[in-house]
Design an enzyme around this catalytic site. Structure first.
Site, short mmCIF file in Angstrom:
data_model
loop_
_atom_site.label_atom_id
_atom_site.label_comp_id
_atom_site.label_asym_id
_atom_site.label_seq_id
_atom_site.Cartn_x
_atom_site.Cartn_y
_atom_site.Cartn_z
N ASP A 45 11.02 15.58 8.48
CA ASP A 45 10.40 15.38 7.05
C ASP A 45 9.10 15.75 7.23
O ASP A 45 8.24 14.88 7.00
CB ASP A 45 10.52 14.17 6.78
CG ASP A 45 10.33 14.01 5.03
OD1 ASP A 45 10.28 15.09 4.36
OD2 ASP A 45 10.15 12.73 4.72
N LYS A 96 5.04 -2.95 7.84
CA LYS A 96 6.20 -2.49 7.33
C LYS A 96 7.57 -3.34 7.27
O LYS A 96 7.83 -3.92 8.23
CB LYS A 96 6.77 -0.97 7.88
CG LYS A 96 7.64 -0.18 7.19
CD LYS A 96 7.94 1.22 7.76
CE LYS A 96 8.57 2.16 6.85
NZ LYS A 96 8.78 3.56 7.51
N ILE A 125 0.82 -1.13 0.11
CA ILE A 125 -0.04 0.04 0.15
C ILE A 125 1.01 1.35 -0.09
O ILE A 125 0.24 2.55 -0.07
CB ILE A 125 -0.99 0.10 1.22
CG1 ILE A 125 -0.19 -0.15 2.63
CG2 ILE A 125 -2.06 -0.95 0.95
CD1 ILE A 125 -1.34 0.12 3.69
N GLY A 126 2.19 1.28 -0.05
CA GLY A 126 2.91 2.33 -0.01
C GLY A 126 4.55 2.10 0.23
O GLY A 126 4.86 0.94 0.53
N SER A 127 5.23 3.06 0.22
CA SER A 127 6.38 3.13 0.91
C SER A 127 6.77 4.15 1.83
O SER A 127 6.27 5.25 1.63
CB SER A 127 7.63 3.10 -0.55
OG SER A 127 7.30 2.16 -1.40
#
Length: 415
Positions: free
Chosen positions: A128, A38, A15-17
């Site tokens: 970030d 993760k 679903i993502g990084s």
């Protein structure tokens, strides 16, 4: 084939990084709840996921900090299992046509300042701060802003003595150039002031739809960073914030005035925006723009469906003169046709299911999409963070990358 981690969690689709490692949708088999998983290859040096998981554990208990369910190694991977969250602010910004109202921005600013303050109170800076790294919760926590991805976080002071790290220069840019502080562009070691300056750019991004230093072309990444830096430094705060309440310029000027090891006055910054909120006559009802858009789409879809049924009813009567003057229910029974039930009004608090088969209109599809997005389902997303969303633009429901399947994760084959 079923892939498991920690002998308790079923691994699903990607679903993502994140900053380091990939994120997958998972299921807590015992509880029947969805989670975010993760993964990072154990050969990664240094093991960033292990470091990030330790930071998350230090942050546990804070408002808007995802809960860590499990950490460990499984086969060829380091694994971190986390609470599943909803869409990121970047996703919601796109959903709202890249424009947030002042009310929504102020509601978000209040929570975002508090999340950054909490991280700083735990002796870390995030480094970030960007819309992709703030996610909304799910269900009862749907109005709560979460902060995620500590892959670039750094300790800025000693936990016991509170001794601040020393001032340094000639540092490489860490974070996302679009939202980086001017001092970060200049190669100065980051501290608390930089997280808050980045947040100021995020808020103006929500106001403007884009920042003046977006879309700059350059041959190399370094040259692009330099162009962004030059544009950022040559754009006065008053020009950046022109046409918007002065509090946004005041916020950025305050952040830029801080010295390297100064403790920011978080309460002052929060109060700045709260006073503006009250002067505007807004209500702390936690109704964000995407909530209104979702409800508006639902009402529009309902009206369109009612109009469609009325048209069909009129057309049916015009084609069957013998039934004119009869109630619709009687005429339906007389001709042997299916009785058409009146549409159920849609209200914010009650949704009555209609089990009758019928075509799905374009407006209704939009309504369903908006509701799915609100719950964290996929709608053309490309976030880099732990979310409860699925990247359907890149991966089908049944796909699991081969490198995960062959990793040595526990496999269970059902026959």
């Amino acid at each position: 084939m079923e892939l498991r981690v920690g002998n308790r969690y079923r691994l699903g689709r990607k679903i993502g990084s994140g900053s380091f490692g990939d994120i997958y949708l998972g299921t807590d088999i015992a509880a029947g709840e969805e989670v975010a998983i993760k993964l990072e290859c154990v050969k990664t040096k240094p093991p960033q996921l292990h470091i990030e998981s330790k930071i998350y554990k230090m942050m546990q208990g804070g408002v808007g900090i995802p809960t860590i369910r499990w950490c460990g190694a499984e086969g060829d991977y380091n694994v971190m299992v986390m609470e599943l969250l909803g869409p990121s602010l970047e996703d919601l910004f796109n959903f709202c046509s890249r424009k947030f109202s002042l009310k929504t921005i102020l509601l978000l600013a209040d929570q975002m300042i508090s999340r950054i303050e909490y991280i700083h109170s735990k002796n870390f800076i995030h480094r970030d701060v960007k819309p992709d790294n703030f996610l909304m919760g799910l269900g009862k926590k749907g109005n709560l802003v979460y902060i995620i991805d500590f892959g670039l976080a750094k300790k800025y002071r000693d936990a016991r003595t509170h001794q601040h790290i020393p001032y340094r220069e000639n540092k490489n840019l860490t974070g996302t150039a679009r939202y980086a502080s001017i001092n970060t562009h200049l190669g100065i070691e980051q501290s608390r002031r930089d997280d808050l300056e980045s947040l100021g750019y995020v808020l103006m991004y929500f106001n403007l739809g884009s920042l003046p230093w977006q879309g700059l072309k350059a041959a190399t990444k370094r040259q692009k960073y330099e162009r962004i830096s030059e544009k950022k430094m040559s754009t006065p705060i008053e020009v950046l914030c022109k046409g918007y309440p002065s509090e946004f310029a005041t916020y950025l000027n305050f952040c830029r005035s801080l010295r390297f090891d100064d403790k920011p006055d978080y309460s002052y910054l929060r109060q700045l925006f709260r006073n503006l909120f009250h002067r505007q006559g807004f209500s702390y009802d936690y109704v964000f723009d995407w909530n209104m858009l979702k409800f508006g789409a639902s009402r529009a879809a309902d009206d369109a469906e009612r109009e469609r049924r009325d048209r069909e009813e009129r057309l049916r009567h015009s084609r069957n003169p013998a039934t004119r003057g009869l109630p619709s229910t009687a005429s339906g029974r007389l001709r042997g046709t299916q009785e058409v039930a009146p549409p159920t009004p849609l209200t914010p608090t009650s949704h009555t299911a209609n089990t009758s088969p019928r075509p799905v209109s374009g407006m209704e599809r939009e309504r369903k999409v908006s509701m799915r997005l609100h719950r964290g389902a996929p709608v053309n997303i490309s976030s880099s963070d732990l979310t409860g969303r699925q990247d359907t633009s890149r991966m089908s429901t049944s796909q699991i990358p081969g490198r995960v399947a062959s990793s040595g994760l526990q496999s269970v084959v059902h026959r």
